[in-house]
Design a protein around this motif. Sequence first.
Motif, PDB file in Angstrom:
ATOM      1  N   SER A  14       6.643   9.654 -20.483  1.00 18.21           N
ATOM      2  CA  SER A  14       6.254   9.210 -21.823  1.00 18.21           C
ATOM      3  C   SER A  14       4.993   8.349 -21.803  1.00 18.21           C
ATOM      4  O   SER A  14       4.355   8.152 -22.848  1.00 18.21           O
ATOM      5  CB  SER A  14       7.407   8.434 -22.467  1.00 18.21           C
ATOM      6  N   SER A  15       4.626   7.811 -20.658  1.00 14.40           N
ATOM      7  CA  SER A  15       3.420   6.982 -20.572  1.00 14.40           C
ATOM      8  C   SER A  15       2.144   7.821 -20.609  1.00 14.40           C
ATOM      9  O   SER A  15       1.051   7.283 -20.776  1.00 14.40           O
ATOM     10  CB  SER A  15       3.440   6.143 -19.290  1.00 14.40           C
ATOM     11  N   LEU A  16       2.289   9.137 -20.432  1.00 14.45           N
ATOM     12  CA  LEU A  16       1.122  10.016 -20.434  1.00 14.45           C
ATOM     13  C   LEU A  16       0.785  10.444 -21.851  1.00 14.45           C
ATOM     14  O   LEU A  16       1.657  10.558 -22.712  1.00 14.45           O
ATOM     15  CB  LEU A  16       1.410  11.253 -19.578  1.00 14.45           C
ATOM     16  N   ASP A  17      -0.506  10.714 -22.112  1.00 10.52           N
ATOM     17  CA  ASP A  17      -0.877  11.183 -23.444  1.00 10.52           C
ATOM     18  C   ASP A  17      -0.454  12.639 -23.625  1.00 10.52           C
ATOM     19  O   ASP A  17      -0.097  13.333 -22.665  1.00 10.52           O
ATOM     20  CB  ASP A  17      -2.369  10.992 -23.708  1.00 10.52           C
ATOM     21  N   ASP A  18      -0.484  13.123 -24.840  1.00 11.58           N
ATOM     22  CA  ASP A  18       0.078  14.434 -25.173  1.00 11.58           C
ATOM     23  C   ASP A  18      -0.545  15.573 -24.373  1.00 11.58           C
ATOM     24  O   ASP A  18       0.196  16.424 -23.847  1.00 11.58           O
ATOM     25  CB  ASP A  18      -0.078  14.707 -26.673  1.00 11.58           C
ATOM     26  N   PRO A  19      -1.879  15.682 -24.260  1.00 11.02           N
ATOM     27  CA  PRO A  19      -2.436  16.811 -23.502  1.00 11.02           C
ATOM     28  C   PRO A  19      -1.982  16.813 -22.044  1.00 11.02           C
ATOM     29  O   PRO A  19      -1.658  17.880 -21.486  1.00 11.02           O
ATOM     30  CB  PRO A  19      -3.949  16.597 -23.616  1.00 11.02           C
ATOM     31  N   VAL A  20      -1.948  15.656 -21.426  1.00  8.44           N
ATOM     32  CA  VAL A  20      -1.514  15.586 -20.025  1.00  8.44           C
ATOM     33  C   VAL A  20      -0.042  15.972 -19.916  1.00  8.44           C
ATOM     34  O   VAL A  20       0.358  16.724 -19.025  1.00  8.44           O
ATOM     35  CB  VAL A  20      -1.744  14.174 -19.453  1.00  8.44           C
ATOM     36  N   ARG A  21       0.763  15.471 -20.828  1.00  7.64           N
ATOM     37  CA  ARG A  21       2.194  15.772 -20.787  1.00  7.64           C
ATOM     38  C   ARG A  21       2.432  17.272 -21.005  1.00  7.64           C
ATOM     39  O   ARG A  21       3.276  17.876 -20.354  1.00  7.64           O
ATOM     40  CB  ARG A  21       2.929  14.944 -21.842  1.00  7.64           C
ATOM     41  N   GLU A  22       1.690  17.881 -21.910  1.00  4.15           N
ATOM     42  CA  GLU A  22       1.854  19.313 -22.161  1.00  4.15           C
ATOM     43  C   GLU A  22       1.504  20.131 -20.927  1.00  4.15           C
ATOM     44  O   GLU A  22       2.186  21.107 -20.589  1.00  4.15           O
ATOM     45  CB  GLU A  22       0.978  19.736 -23.346  1.00  4.15           C
ATOM     46  N   ILE A  23       0.442  19.736 -20.236  1.00  7.06           N
ATOM     47  CA  ILE A  23       0.056  20.449 -19.014  1.00  7.06           C
ATOM     48  C   ILE A  23       1.114  20.254 -17.929  1.00  7.06           C
ATOM     49  O   ILE A  23       1.463  21.184 -17.197  1.00  7.06           O
ATOM     50  CB  ILE A  23      -1.343  19.994 -18.553  1.00  7.06           C
ATOM     51  N   LEU A  24       1.654  19.024 -17.830  1.00  8.21           N
ATOM     52  CA  LEU A  24       2.673  18.764 -16.823  1.00  8.21           C
ATOM     53  C   LEU A  24       3.956  19.536 -17.137  1.00  8.21           C
ATOM     54  O   LEU A  24       4.629  20.045 -16.225  1.00  8.21           O
ATOM     55  CB  LEU A  24       2.960  17.263 -16.756  1.00  8.21           C
ATOM     56  N   ARG A  57       0.840  -1.197   0.000  1.00 10.33           N
ATOM     57  CA  ARG A  57       0.000   0.000   0.000  1.00 10.33           C
ATOM     58  C   ARG A  57       0.878   1.252   0.000  1.00 10.33           C
ATOM     59  O   ARG A  57       2.000   1.246   0.477  1.00 10.33           O
ATOM     60  CB  ARG A  57      -0.905   0.015   1.230  1.00 10.33           C
ATOM     61  N   VAL A  58       0.355   2.346  -0.557  1.00 14.26           N
ATOM     62  CA  VAL A  58       1.112   3.597  -0.662  1.00 14.26           C
ATOM     63  C   VAL A  58       1.228   4.239   0.709  1.00 14.26           C
ATOM     64  O   VAL A  58       0.253   4.397   1.432  1.00 14.26           O
ATOM     65  CB  VAL A  58       0.434   4.566  -1.650  1.00 14.26           C
ATOM     66  N   GLU A 103      -0.458  14.826  -3.857  1.00 13.30           N
ATOM     67  CA  GLU A 103      -1.359  15.819  -3.293  1.00 13.30           C
ATOM     68  C   GLU A 103      -0.777  16.362  -1.998  1.00 13.30           C
ATOM     69  O   GLU A 103      -0.251  15.625  -1.171  1.00 13.30           O
ATOM     70  CB  GLU A 103      -2.734  15.196  -3.017  1.00 13.30           C
ATOM     71  N   GLU A 104      -0.868  17.672  -1.839  1.00 14.66           N
ATOM     72  CA  GLU A 104      -0.359  18.301  -0.630  1.00 14.66           C
ATOM     73  C   GLU A 104      -1.193  19.542  -0.334  1.00 14.66           C
ATOM     74  O   GLU A 104      -1.305  20.453  -1.163  1.00 14.66           O
ATOM     75  CB  GLU A 104       1.113  18.697  -0.797  1.00 14.66           C
ATOM     76  N   LYS A 152      -8.033  17.238 -14.457  1.00 15.00           N
ATOM     77  CA  LYS A 152      -7.973  15.851 -14.895  1.00 15.00           C
ATOM     78  C   LYS A 152      -6.532  15.467 -15.236  1.00 15.00           C
ATOM     79  O   LYS A 152      -6.052  14.371 -14.880  1.00 15.00           O
ATOM     80  CB  LYS A 152      -8.878  15.649 -16.106  1.00 15.00           C
ATOM     81  N   ALA A 153      -5.812  16.367 -15.916  1.00 10.70           N
ATOM     82  CA  ALA A 153      -4.430  16.079 -16.295  1.00 10.70           C
ATOM     83  C   ALA A 153      -3.540  15.934 -15.062  1.00 10.70           C
ATOM     84  O   ALA A 153      -2.688  15.041 -14.990  1.00 10.70           O
ATOM     85  CB  ALA A 153      -3.903  17.182 -17.202  1.00 10.70           C
ATOM     86  N   LEU A 154      -3.746  16.791 -14.091  1.00 15.58           N
ATOM     87  CA  LEU A 154      -2.951  16.703 -12.872  1.00 15.58           C
ATOM     88  C   LEU A 154      -3.247  15.403 -12.135  1.00 15.58           C
ATOM     89  O   LEU A 154      -2.342  14.802 -11.525  1.00 15.58           O
ATOM     90  CB  LEU A 154      -3.215  17.911 -11.973  1.00 15.58           C
ATOM     91  N   GLY A 155      -4.479  14.984 -12.177  1.00 14.27           N
ATOM     92  CA  GLY A 155      -4.828  13.718 -11.559  1.00 14.27           C
ATOM     93  C   GLY A 155      -4.122  12.559 -12.233  1.00 14.27           C
ATOM     94  O   GLY A 155      -3.658  11.616 -11.570  1.00 14.27           O
ATOM     95  N   ARG A 156      -4.028  12.598 -13.564  1.00 15.26           N
ATOM     96  CA  ARG A 156      -3.328  11.539 -14.288  1.00 15.26           C
ATOM     97  C   ARG A 156      -1.834  11.534 -13.931  1.00 15.26           C
ATOM     98  O   ARG A 156      -1.226  10.471 -13.763  1.00 15.26           O
ATOM     99  CB  ARG A 156      -3.495  11.762 -15.803  1.00 15.26           C
ATOM    100  N   ALA A 157      -1.245  12.724 -13.828  1.00 20.02           N
ATOM    101  CA  ALA A 157       0.173  12.814 -13.478  1.00 20.02           C
ATOM    102  C   ALA A 157       0.420  12.321 -12.053  1.00 20.02           C
ATOM    103  O   ALA A 157       1.436  11.685 -11.766  1.00 20.02           O
ATOM    104  CB  ALA A 157       0.657  14.255 -13.623  1.00 20.02           C
ATOM    105  N   GLN A 158      -0.565  12.570 -11.189  1.00 18.40           N
ATOM    106  CA  GLN A 158      -0.443  12.079  -9.815  1.00 18.40           C
ATOM    107  C   GLN A 158      -0.526  10.554  -9.787  1.00 18.40           C
ATOM    108  O   GLN A 158       0.241   9.885  -9.084  1.00 18.40           O
ATOM    109  CB  GLN A 158      -1.540  12.683  -8.948  1.00 18.40           C
ATOM    110  N   ALA A 159      -1.411  10.017 -10.578  1.00 20.80           N
ATOM    111  CA  ALA A 159      -1.538   8.558 -10.635  1.00 20.80           C
ATOM    112  C   ALA A 159      -0.264   7.927 -11.182  1.00 20.80           C
ATOM    113  O   ALA A 159       0.083   6.794 -10.821  1.00 20.80           O
ATOM    114  CB  ALA A 159      -2.737   8.184 -11.502  1.00 20.80           C
ATOM    115  N   ALA A 160       0.427   8.651 -12.051  1.00 18.67           N
ATOM    116  CA  ALA A 160       1.674   8.140 -12.614  1.00 18.67           C
ATOM    117  C   ALA A 160       2.848   8.300 -11.662  1.00 18.67           C
ATOM    118  O   ALA A 160       3.965   7.877 -11.974  1.00 18.67           O
ATOM    119  CB  ALA A 160       1.981   8.853 -13.929  1.00 18.67           C
TER     120      ALA A 160
END
Length: 958
Positions: free
Chosen positions: A291-301, A7-8, A342-343, A329-337
Amino acid sequence: MSSGPARVAPYGSLSDVLVGRQAELALLRTAIAAAPSLALIEGEAGIGKSRLVGELFATPELAGARRLVGQCEQLQDPLPLSPLLDAFRLAGGELARARPANPVVGALAPLLPEIAKHLPPPLPPLPDQRAERHRVFRAAVALLEHLSPLVLVLEDVHWADGGTHDFLAFLAAHQPRDLSVILTVRTGTGLLPIREAFARAPSGPARVVTLTPLTRPEADELARRILQADLPGTFAALLYEKTGGIPFVVEELLRTLLERLPANEIPGRPDVLTGLAVPTVLRDVVLQRLSSLDDPVREILEAAAVIGMTPDDRILAEVTERDAAEVAKALGRAQAAGLLHEEDGGCRFRHALARQIVYESVAVSGRRWLHLKTARALESAGPKPVARLAHHYRLAGRPADFVSNAEAAADTALFHGNDATAARFLLQALEIGELSGEVRVRLAVKLGRAAVDGLAHAEAVPILERLLATEPLPAHLRGELRFALGRLLRQHGEAWAGYLQIESAVGDLAGRPALLGRALAVLAAPETIVDRHVGEHAARCDEAESAARRSGDRDVGVAVRIARASLLLEQGDPASWRLIDELRRDEGLSGAPREHARACLNWAQGALRVGRLDRAEALLAEGRQVADQAEYLRVAEVVELVTAAVDRAAGRWDGLEPRIRRPAGTAATFAAASLDSRLLRGALLAAMGPAEEAVACLGEVITVAGRVGAVWPLISARVTLARLLLTLDDAAGAIEHATAALALVRAKGIWVWGAETVLVLVDALGSAEMADAAALVAELGAGIDGADAPLAQAAALSARAVLARSRGDLPEADRLLDAARATLQEAGLRYEEALAAERLGRWRCESGAATGGPLLESALRLYGSMGADRDLARVSRIMRQNGVPIPYPWRGGRPSHGQTLSSREREVALLAAEGRTNQEIATALFLSRRTVESHIASALRKLGLPSRKELRGLTALP
């Protein structure tokens, strides 16, 4: 067996158990168990500092503890206290229930608009910015006290601004009794200015918790807990080799492998590690996850990485031209990766390294564009954050916008008393090649003002020199720049070059009497420059007083009076003490704490030069107290140096030599302090040994002081070396150095500096030259007549005693030397007292007087209490030669083995008898050269041998 990770745990860790940090966690828990307390957690990036803090608050004892957490950003903002203010914003709910009663907390209201309604009313501004800054500090401490019991955590303090460092030093001295403070700091970022304040906090020194990489077994345990499998030796060895035991790298590497393979298969596949090279492994891991993230998420990150560690959602949406929902949504994907976590209700990069890797993955052209869009978004957000704007415009390649914001940021930093930050912004702005001459000069003038107290000397000097050489400047600006350059050069150790710059500024400052008065006051100081007679310094002081009157500036008047007092003090003029005491009571000086601290420290050094130890100790205590209260950390090296000099004069030598090394190091802020430290160390080594190291140290001081034109270190080093050479039977060398020192004294015209020089010459000259010696003594007597200078008066009495003895007038010689000894004893100058007692005891023994033995014994005990081993060996030999018994033990403490050699002394002496050098003996026995020197001196004393050469050929020792 589990096929997935555990567990995390806190801070995104894959292991739910803290590995390899139990001792550090226990130390941290102990450190804050009894408030008030301070703790520093140190370690490199990725070592687990934040995880340790998280685990601390997960312990049952602290799970419910009230805490505030502030985060320092890598971008330095000139507004002080930003991480603390961020922490206070989290306390809005608590403050809503109980508004602070202390009205001074209202000083924080303008800085905390989000929670201002929960604070006392704002206070009217103070005209003095230093007073305003002090009030804000008091308000912050009062608010912390109101919220206590509390644990304040500030993370990544190595990125904190100077104002935050100053506040933490203030907090250490005024810590509420129910407050515990934890700071995390990255190692390898230089010496934090708060370290000294935390080391001497009234509540006790801060506990330092140092985190180092995991050991091989600990790294194995961490991997086993993550993979839930045993590790074969091959895999474990390769894993440790690739990660270096850094917990973050271990976890990130295994996180990536878990995406490729089931957990139970990874330990059997060491080949999967071979493609990841250290030290780029972390970059590879992060880039693979990116690189596992899609382009829109990566651009936002990527845009988030440009904005900062904790990107603001609104700014991020504006920069990326995406709506809030898409950004979330993009930040959530980056967090999952695993790239963000979250802080405090927002998203933050898991680690500074992760943000840096994402940032560097963006093409340079893309980065420039994102920085430009970020700057424009920040400008549209309300009050301009000029420091952040300067940062982004610089990296966007917009020089004009960068310079205007950098200058504004420097002005803000200066307004808040943060000279170092101001200097850095101005230096960056002056690097821009397209600046107009007018802008370049304006920035350089500001840099000259900031750099003196802003630690930008090495960078600022060439810029000012280049401007003065190439720009056609109006006289008043040329004069101000020359004055600033001169002060920087002097602080950089270039005494002569700095003096000449300030001299050349005088004519240009005729129309600016306030600045002229300050420049002339600097020129009135005699101790830093050769080839200027004291009469010229006095004339400069008179001119400074005239300029100060014309200016009508009270602060300038105080500065000139400080210079006058220093000038009189260096000459041993009794009037100096009256003026110094008047200034210490003057509100003009007490209202300028930095000036006050510097003046007291300079006067303390002058008091030591004339032998007024009592005054030096009082002035040092006052200077230290004022500097502490003003959080004037810049003079910490000078305080340390003067403290060491006072301890040396008072005979408190235990542990002194290592302390002296610190201000003499290559990282010293003040080059002049470094030179004085080396001089002090050379004098100490001359008494303690090894002699060859003392000669080398003093020779280095002579070389450097001669090159830069620093007169006091040059005179003192030459006379100390001359005295040492006399003890080594090198009369010619002693005369050479003493004669050179005497020439400097005559050129300067300050004879209280030359008394010891005359004494050494009188000792070194043969009987045939006593007429020349008598003329020297007469010249000295005229030069120090009426001076309040115990050192000089005692040296003059001793020189007269030597002359009387050479004439055969033994009673007069005895009377004069006894008076010299009494003078030194009354002044508390223990080493000089021991030298006089040794000389007088030897003379009396040689004349058959029974009182000689007790005097030699008193010298022996004084040398022993100080650890002056070379002098101990000499006085012991004199006692044996005159049949005076040597008492044992003669200095309380370690046993002396009576007249018998200890086993170590015998071992060292036998090696010396074989002809081995001290260094060869030290290497063979794993000792320091100084320890070898001490053992040889002790052995010679016990064996009654006059010198080391008498050991040659001995094959057996008692």
